[in-house]
Design an enzyme around this catalytic site. Structure first.
Site, short mmCIF file in Angstrom:
data_model
loop_
_atom_site.label_atom_id
_atom_site.label_comp_id
_atom_site.label_asym_id
_atom_site.label_seq_id
_atom_site.Cartn_x
_atom_site.Cartn_y
_atom_site.Cartn_z
N TYR A 1 0.80 -1.43 0.29
CA TYR A 1 -0.13 -0.19 0.22
C TYR A 1 1.07 1.42 0.35
O TYR A 1 0.06 1.83 -0.06
CB TYR A 1 -0.83 0.13 1.36
N ASP B 1 -10.22 -31.91 6.99
CA ASP B 1 -11.02 -32.31 5.96
C ASP B 1 -10.64 -33.48 5.41
O ASP B 1 -9.91 -33.69 5.26
CB ASP B 1 -11.86 -31.28 4.90
#
Length: 353
Positions: free
Chosen positions: A95, A234
């Site tokens: 930025y 998972d």
């Protein structure tokens, strides 16, 4: 810091020497993403070989001139930060001039290239990663600025510190550490008051693929307490990949493997064989996509799978069924099955690999 300043000065000196000899300056960086530059060691994980292939970032070539300029720009920013003992995140750097850098990923890659080129860990360059991981459970520590953090008091979630190297006075009575793949499962375990039901533990989530700070914290906890570390992922190729990043590291950060990997990590669940053992209804499982098939095939070829015969077997079960499952599939058995039955049984009877 003097070592960092000297390393940057040596790079700039090389650039000036080339200019003095009327040659186009060149920066040489390692090919970080090439598997041929990676070796696997049981005790460390994936690490970069000493004499690896390199690529040149030339200042006189249209394809790489901009990258060359951006590397010098970021080197100058790092130099100033080290001199003034200030820190910035990769996001801050992006930025500071979004038009010049173009995207956050360009900044991320250049910082990793610089860290690898100088052979200096990123935190010593005064560049901090933006943290997305959470930690909770039986743990207290003091942050670098003196802030005392006590995760033990309640079921409060704390953000992983942005300067993990700076934390000290770590204390814990935890019997194990549980790395949870997803934020939703992590929150669910907190809501179910998981750590007061089993023996005291520390829970961490990188909320998907872990950021650098979450990996550094897992390593620091391992160095500090030497207690078992389990993963709850998972039952799909993506979950396995995330677990491998914690355990063995990633190809792109293999030059920092010694600070980031914990090869003793165990796979607690969700195992593909659990789905059959618990008679999970086929309708609750999700069919593989082409992407899942490719990802699984690539994991099965990796050097560390060969030394993990039990993992190999689990991946073969997954490949044969072409079905995957999220941890949430256990709610089909009962709403608190994960915290009340699944995890306590696994931990008590050694159901990990």
């Amino acid at each position: 810091s003097s070592e960092v300043l000297e390393a940057i000065e040596n790079v700039i000196q090389g650039v000036l020497q080339s200019l003095a000899q009327k040659k186009a300056p060149v920066l040489t960086v390692a090919n970080r993403t090439d598997w041929r530059n990676i070796e696997f060691k049981d005790s460390v994980g994936l690490q970069m070989i000493p004499r690896c292939t390199t690529k040149q970032i030339r200042s006189d070539c249209p394809q790489s001139a901009k990258r060359f300029a951006l590397m010098l720009k970021i080197l100058s920013m790092i130099y100033k930060m080290v001199q003034s003992n200030t820190y910035a995140t990769k996001r801050d750097i992006y930025y500071s001039d979004t038009l010049l850098f173009g995207s956050q990923s360009v900044v991320d890659q250049i910082i990793n290239d610089i860290s690898c080129m100088l052979k200096i860990p990123r935190r010593s360059l005064h560049v901090l990663s933006t943290t997305k991981g959470f930690v909770a459970g039986n743990l207290s520590y003091t942050e670098e600025d003196g802030t005392k953090v006590n995760c033990t008091c309640s079921a409060t979630v704390f953000t992983v510190p942005s300067n993990v190297q700076g934390i000290k006075n770590l204390t814990s009575h935890a019997k194990f550490i549980l790395i949870v793949e997803k934020d939703a499962t992590f929150q669910r375990l907190l809501d179910d008051d998981f750590f007061s039901k089993v023996s005291p533990c520390i829970m961490i989530t990188g909320r998907g693929i872990p950021d650098l700070n979450t990996r550094l914290l897992v390593r620091k906890l391992w160095d500090s307490f030497q207690i078992p570390i389990f993963t709850l992922m998972d039952a799909d190729p993506h979950g396995v990949e995330i677990m491998c990043v914690y355990k063995y590291g990633s190809v792109s950060m293999s030059f920092e493997a010694h600070h980031l990997t914990v090869p003793s990590i165990k796979w607690l669940g969700l195992l593909p064989s659990d789905l059959e053992r618990l008679n999970i209804c086929k309708d609750a499982l999700i069919p593989f996509t082409k992407q899942d098939e490719n990802k699984l095939a690539s994991i099965q070829k990796r050097p560390y799978i060969a030394c993990q015969p039990l993992w190999k077997k689990e991946l073969e079960i997954m490949a044969a069924s072409k079905l995957k499952a999220e941890i949430q599939v256990l709610t089909s058995l009962s709403s608190d099955y994960l915290s009340r039955v699944y995890l306590p049984n696994k931990l008590q009877f050694g159901g990990w690999l």
